[in-house]
Write a protein that holds these residues in place. Structure first.
Motif, mmCIF file in Angstrom:
data_model
loop_
_atom_site.group_PDB
_atom_site.id
_atom_site.type_symbol
_atom_site.label_atom_id
_atom_site.label_comp_id
_atom_site.label_asym_id
_atom_site.label_seq_id
_atom_site.Cartn_x
_atom_site.Cartn_y
_atom_site.Cartn_z
ATOM 1 N N UNK A 22 28.514 -82.412 38.223
ATOM 2 C CA UNK A 22 28.183 -81.938 39.293
ATOM 3 C C UNK A 22 27.216 -80.762 39.795
ATOM 4 N N UNK A 23 27.368 -80.301 38.801
ATOM 5 C CA UNK A 23 26.097 -79.023 38.391
ATOM 6 C C UNK A 23 24.984 -79.247 38.373
ATOM 7 N N UNK A 24 24.916 -79.819 36.937
ATOM 8 C CA UNK A 24 22.928 -80.103 37.250
ATOM 9 C C UNK A 24 22.960 -81.307 38.046
ATOM 10 N N UNK A 25 23.422 -82.056 39.152
ATOM 11 C CA UNK A 25 23.013 -82.532 39.897
ATOM 12 C C UNK A 25 22.678 -82.308 41.149
ATOM 13 N N UNK A 26 23.773 -81.113 41.810
ATOM 14 C CA UNK A 26 22.725 -80.323 42.294
ATOM 15 C C UNK A 26 21.941 -79.409 41.781
ATOM 16 N N UNK A 27 21.955 -78.464 40.455
ATOM 17 C CA UNK A 27 20.757 -78.294 39.986
ATOM 18 C C UNK A 27 19.011 -78.771 40.171
ATOM 19 N N UNK A 28 19.551 -80.089 39.859
ATOM 20 C CA UNK A 28 18.669 -80.278 39.937
ATOM 21 C C UNK A 28 18.388 -81.147 40.713
ATOM 22 N N UNK A 29 18.573 -81.290 42.070
ATOM 23 C CA UNK A 29 18.126 -81.367 43.121
ATOM 24 C C UNK A 29 17.662 -80.260 43.803
ATOM 25 N N UNK A 30 18.076 -79.372 43.580
ATOM 26 C CA UNK A 30 17.228 -77.936 44.464
ATOM 27 C C UNK A 30 16.420 -77.684 43.222
ATOM 28 N N UNK A 31 15.833 -78.393 42.268
ATOM 29 C CA UNK A 31 14.908 -77.943 41.560
ATOM 30 C C UNK A 31 13.810 -79.018 41.720
ATOM 31 N N UNK A 32 14.357 -79.854 42.821
ATOM 32 C CA UNK A 32 12.977 -80.911 43.105
ATOM 33 C C UNK A 32 12.292 -80.463 43.883
ATOM 34 N N UNK A 33 12.906 -79.816 44.563
ATOM 35 C CA UNK A 33 12.503 -78.661 45.945
ATOM 36 C C UNK A 33 11.742 -78.280 45.748
ATOM 37 N N UNK A 34 11.770 -77.380 44.293
ATOM 38 C CA UNK A 34 10.876 -76.909 43.872
ATOM 39 C C UNK A 34 9.630 -77.475 43.322
ATOM 40 N N UNK A 35 10.255 -78.422 42.353
ATOM 41 C CA UNK A 35 8.603 -78.719 42.213
ATOM 42 C C UNK A 35 7.550 -80.007 43.477
ATOM 43 N N UNK A 36 7.990 -80.231 44.321
ATOM 44 C CA UNK A 36 7.722 -80.661 45.676
ATOM 45 C C UNK A 36 6.914 -79.384 45.999
ATOM 46 N N UNK A 37 7.315 -78.463 46.370
ATOM 47 C CA UNK A 37 6.803 -77.061 46.630
ATOM 48 C C UNK A 37 4.947 -76.477 45.917
ATOM 49 N N UNK A 38 5.717 -76.908 44.709
ATOM 50 C CA UNK A 38 4.840 -76.739 43.216
ATOM 51 C C UNK A 38 3.358 -77.690 43.355
ATOM 52 N N UNK A 39 4.461 -78.639 43.875
ATOM 53 C CA UNK A 39 2.805 -79.817 44.153
ATOM 54 C C UNK A 39 1.578 -79.682 44.957
ATOM 55 N N UNK A 40 2.860 -79.239 46.626
ATOM 56 C CA UNK A 40 1.785 -79.140 47.548
ATOM 57 C C UNK A 40 0.495 -77.433 47.649
ATOM 58 N N UNK A 41 1.623 -76.369 47.145
ATOM 59 C CA UNK A 41 0.510 -75.279 46.381
ATOM 60 C C UNK A 41 -0.686 -76.092 45.986
ATOM 61 N N UNK A 42 -0.414 -76.600 44.642
ATOM 62 C CA UNK A 42 -1.058 -76.785 43.609
ATOM 63 C C UNK A 42 -2.517 -77.810 44.103
ATOM 64 N N UNK A 43 -1.617 -78.693 44.375
ATOM 65 C CA UNK A 43 -2.668 -80.196 45.222
ATOM 66 C C UNK A 43 -3.643 -80.292 46.605
#
Length: 116
Positions: A22-43
């Protein structure tokens, strides 16, 4: 007709594996949003302020994979099901859906053992 859940071999280890999942799934889901933000900022905006996040996200995803395998072996999932969960979690928001559905499926297995 409703199936009666089959009790698990050791409910305490399954319960701890489910908590880890449960903890890993929630953290991974939240980390995906930060990754999307990183990709929007970068590209999109040519800004590398979050360039360090991609390897961190990879590490978080590997922890999620370990949590899926840990729980999967303890409740008797097939390898195909475990791989399917890992692949589906690569889609934004799906990690949260997987977490809820998995909890709804595994908690009755743990409770079935308590009734024995």
């Amino acid at each position: 007709m409703t199936e009666t859940p089959q009790p698990v071999a050791n409910p305490d280890t399954v319960r701890s594996a489910l908590t880890f999942f449960r903890v890993a799934a929630i953290v991974a889901g939240l980390a995906m949003f930060v990754l999307i933000a990183e990709m929007i900022l970068k590209y999109g905006l040519d800004n590398d302020v979050l360039a360090w996040w991609s390897p961190v996200h990879g590490l978080i995803f590997m922890v999620f994979v370990a949590a899926v395998v840990n729980l999967g072996f303890k409740v008797g999932w097939s390898l195909g099901r475990m791989v399917g969960l890992m692949l589906l979690s690569c889609i934004p928001l799906v990690a949260f859906v997987i977490e809820r559905r998995t909890v709804a499926e595994v908690e009755p297995l743990i409770a079935a053992d308590a009734r024995r």
